[in-house]
Design a protein around this motif. Structure first.
Motif, PDB file in Angstrom:
ATOM      1  N   SER A  73       0.865  -1.186   0.000  1.00  0.00           N
ATOM      2  CA  SER A  73       0.000   0.000   0.000  1.00  0.00           C
ATOM      3  C   SER A  73       0.902   1.236   0.000  1.00  0.00           C
ATOM      4  O   SER A  73       2.118   1.113   0.221  1.00  0.00           O
ATOM      5  CB  SER A  73      -0.896   0.030   1.252  1.00  0.00           C
ATOM      6  N   GLY A  74       0.291   2.402  -0.203  1.00  0.00           N
ATOM      7  CA  GLY A  74       1.055   3.641  -0.085  1.00  0.00           C
ATOM      8  C   GLY A  74       1.561   3.791   1.347  1.00  0.00           C
ATOM      9  O   GLY A  74       2.704   4.202   1.573  1.00  0.00           O
ATOM     10  N   SER A  75       0.724   3.426   2.305  1.00  0.00           N
ATOM     11  CA  SER A  75       1.122   3.565   3.711  1.00  0.00           C
ATOM     12  C   SER A  75       2.279   2.628   4.043  1.00  0.00           C
ATOM     13  O   SER A  75       3.177   2.996   4.812  1.00  0.00           O
ATOM     14  CB  SER A  75      -0.069   3.274   4.619  1.00  0.00           C
ATOM     15  N   TYR A  98      -0.997  13.790   3.884  1.00  0.00           N
ATOM     16  CA  TYR A  98      -2.107  12.836   3.979  1.00  0.00           C
ATOM     17  C   TYR A  98      -2.270  12.419   5.451  1.00  0.00           C
ATOM     18  O   TYR A  98      -1.268  12.172   6.145  1.00  0.00           O
ATOM     19  CB  TYR A  98      -1.801  11.639   3.065  1.00  0.00           C
ATOM     20  N   ASN A 145      -2.200  17.609   0.484  1.00  0.00           N
ATOM     21  CA  ASN A 145      -3.525  17.021   0.663  1.00  0.00           C
ATOM     22  C   ASN A 145      -4.131  17.552   1.951  1.00  0.00           C
ATOM     23  O   ASN A 145      -3.564  17.299   3.002  1.00  0.00           O
ATOM     24  CB  ASN A 145      -3.328  15.497   0.746  1.00  0.00           C
ATOM     25  N   ASP A 170       6.020  12.687  -2.051  1.00  0.00           N
ATOM     26  CA  ASP A 170       4.832  11.876  -2.291  1.00  0.00           C
ATOM     27  C   ASP A 170       4.138  12.476  -3.509  1.00  0.00           C
ATOM     28  O   ASP A 170       3.599  13.583  -3.451  1.00  0.00           O
ATOM     29  CB  ASP A 170       3.925  11.915  -1.048  1.00  0.00           C
ATOM     30  N   SER A 192       1.002   6.330  -3.632  1.00  0.00           N
ATOM     31  CA  SER A 192      -0.047   5.395  -3.318  1.00  0.00           C
ATOM     32  C   SER A 192      -0.562   4.966  -4.702  1.00  0.00           C
ATOM     33  O   SER A 192      -1.284   5.710  -5.368  1.00  0.00           O
ATOM     34  CB  SER A 192      -1.162   6.072  -2.510  1.00  0.00           C
ATOM     35  N   THR A 194      -2.648   2.863  -5.299  1.00  0.00           N
ATOM     36  CA  THR A 194      -4.093   2.750  -5.104  1.00  0.00           C
ATOM     37  C   THR A 194      -4.855   3.827  -5.882  1.00  0.00           C
ATOM     38  O   THR A 194      -6.001   3.620  -6.275  1.00  0.00           O
ATOM     39  CB  THR A 194      -4.389   2.937  -3.588  1.00  0.00           C
ATOM     40  N   LYS A 195      -4.203   4.995  -6.100  1.00  0.00           N
ATOM     41  CA  LYS A 195      -4.886   6.159  -6.662  1.00  0.00           C
ATOM     42  C   LYS A 195      -4.711   6.187  -8.186  1.00  0.00           C
ATOM     43  O   LYS A 195      -5.179   5.306  -8.871  1.00  0.00           O
ATOM     44  CB  LYS A 195      -4.372   7.427  -5.968  1.00  0.00           C
TER      45      LYS A 195
HETATM   46  C1  PLP Z   1      -1.100  11.522  -0.745  1.00  0.00           C
HETATM   47  C2  PLP Z   1      -1.282  10.129  -0.204  1.00  0.00           C
HETATM   48  N1  PLP Z   1      -0.204   9.417   0.147  1.00  0.00           N
HETATM   49  C3  PLP Z   1      -0.321   8.165   0.650  1.00  0.00           C
HETATM   50  C4  PLP Z   1      -1.561   7.582   0.842  1.00  0.00           C
HETATM   51  C5  PLP Z   1      -1.668   6.199   1.443  1.00  0.00           C
HETATM   52  O1  PLP Z   1      -1.909   5.267   0.440  1.00  0.00           O
HETATM   53  P1  PLP Z   1      -2.684   3.878   0.637  1.00  0.00           P
HETATM   54  O2  PLP Z   1      -4.132   4.189   0.790  1.00  0.00           O
HETATM   55  O3  PLP Z   1      -2.363   3.159  -0.648  1.00  0.00           O
HETATM   56  O4  PLP Z   1      -2.105   3.219   1.836  1.00  0.00           O
HETATM   57  C6  PLP Z   1      -2.715   8.286   0.477  1.00  0.00           C
HETATM   58  C7  PLP Z   1      -4.044   7.693   0.662  1.00  0.00           C
HETATM   59  O5  PLP Z   1      -5.052   8.328   0.581  1.00  0.00           O
HETATM   60  C8  PLP Z   1      -2.565   9.599  -0.056  1.00  0.00           C
HETATM   61  O6  PLP Z   1      -3.642  10.332  -0.401  1.00  0.00           O
END
Ligand code: PLP
Length: 404
Positions: A73-75, A98, A145, A170, A192, A194-195
């Motif tokens: 994941s991004g996290s 974030y 963000n 990021d 991330s 995911t986006k």
């Molecule tokens: C700017 C940004 N960085 C990192 C993340 C974390 O990513 P993930 O949801 O894939 O863990 C997000 C999630 O919303 C984000 O908006």
């Protein structure tokens, strides 16, 4: 030799920096299947690590990096980078990161001896916030963000490098199509996935890209040791999404400009944060740092009528769906003060510009004119109908007899 045989025997066309983004997005890390000659290697290929390797190669190509690593994941990407720092290290970060990154910095990194200082104006204050021998990392989100403020990456990197400090950017909000932070002096770019990169709201993944072989050794060790790896199927899906990133990012950006202009012209709106507008205070940075000065698909705005109006707006739109994520083909809206950023103390949040009436918008790739009309309808219902129906600015309704 038949045509089919020739296409099997010929090594896959290797994308190289001479190719432009769209060509790299489609071909980088996409070898033809040497066994069957298939144009795309089938998922479930015996060596399933291939799916991750292919995806990592594609990200490296698009971010102009030597190396890339994919994470669960991004996290998880953020966690691994922070984990690579020794106890006692210090990090300087932009304030409006974030919410999950803020949570990791303050609640998890602190527990293993890494301290983070947040700055609302990092270009100005970075030099004085650096602690000799302790500061190891500068963390930037640009655009941030959810307030969409920009950071001049080159300006911060120049100061950081004078002190031997690495800069992480990021780049989730813009995607590699619109911005390549390594070209502006950053040492690591994170996403991330995911986006925008996956783009279809059906995969959770992250990625980091960089040029240093030493960093690669350190991060690949942690990727394995921590086990924060994505599944082969997610890598395959995200790679499939990435092949249309340039088309989606361009369309989302065009739509966001339409929405930002619509909001700016509305009497129901206090202010609009969108780096693609020439009125944005850092538009000059967008012109320097973003492809063709594009503003990306994300924006935010303050609505008249407080948090109640913000929430009503998000419930009144028909195309924009109320949801926290972003960067997908479908347009989304959310209220950061009560959703993504609710975990940040109110005073700190508001100091970073995240007021309760702030609405964050992620523009998808629907028809721009439909999105414009949906925004106008949402504003009308949230502000005008809200007043008629007796909603107060503080978010509560008037007493029951008024409603009766
Ligand atoms: C700017 C940004 N960085 C990192 C993340 C974390 O990513 P993930 O949801 O894939 O863990 C997000 C999630 O919303 C984000 O908006």
């Amino acid at each position: 030799m038949t045509l089919t045989n020739r296409s099997i025997d010929t090594p896959p066309r290797a994308p190289s920096p001479v190719h432009n983004f769209g060509t790299l997005a489609v071909h980088a890390g996409s070898p033809h299947d040497p066994v069957t000659g298939a144009v795309i290697e089938p998922v479930g290929y015996p060596k399933s690590l291939r799916m991750r390797d292919n995806f990592e190669k594609a990200i490296a190509a698009l971010e102009h990096a030597r190396f890339s690593l994919a994470f669960a994941s991004g996290s998880a990407t953020t966690a691994v980078i922070l984990q690579s720092l020794a106890a006692g290290s210090h990090v300087v970060s932009v304030s409006d990161v974030y919410g999950g990154t803020h949570r990791y910095f303050t609640k998890v990194a602190a527990a293993h001896g890494v301290q983070v200082t947040f700055s609302p104006s990092i270009e100005i204050s970075v030099a004085e916030l650096i602690r000799p021998n302790e500061t190891k990392l500068i963390w930037i989100e640009s655009p941030s963000n959810p307030t969409l403020s920009l950071v001049d990456i080159r300006a911060v990197a120049t100061i950081a490098h004078q002190h031997g400090i690495m800069v992480v950017v990021d780049n989730t909000f813009l995607s590699p199509y619109i911005q390549n932070p390594l070209d502006h002096g950053a040492d690591i770019v994170v996403h991330s996935v995911t986006k925008y990169i996956n783009g279809h709201s059906d995969v959770l993944m992250g990625a980091a890209a960089f040029n240093s072989p030493e960093l690669y050794e350190r991060l690949v060790f942690l990727q394995n040791a921590i086990g924060a790896v994505p599944s082969p199927f997610d890598c395959w899906l995200a790679h499939r999404g990435l092949k249309t990133l340039h088309l989606r990012a361009r369309e989302a950006s065009n739509n966001a400009l339409i929405v930002a202009r619509t909001l700016s012209a509305s009497p129901h709106v206090i202010s609009v944060n969108y780096p693609g507008l020439s009125s944005h205070p850092q538009h000059h940075i967008a012109l320097k740092q973003h492809r063709a000065g594009l503003g990306g698909g994300m924006l935010s705005f303050r609505i008249k009528g407080g948090m109640a109006a913000a929430e009503r707006f998000c419930q009144s739109t028909q195309i924009f769906t109320l949801a926290e994520s972003l960067g997908g083909v479908e347009s989304l809206v959310e209220v950061p003060g009560s959703m993504t950023h609710a975990g940040i103390p109110k005073e700190e949040r508001e100091a970073a510009g995240v007021f309760e009436d702030l609405v964050r918008v992620s523009c998808g790739v629907e028809d721009g004119d439909d999105l414009r009309k949906d925004v106008l309808r949402g504003l009308e219902r949230a502000v005008v109908h809200g007043k008629i129906n007796g909603f107060q600015e503080n978010g509560s309704t008037r007493t029951a007899d008024h409603q009766a």
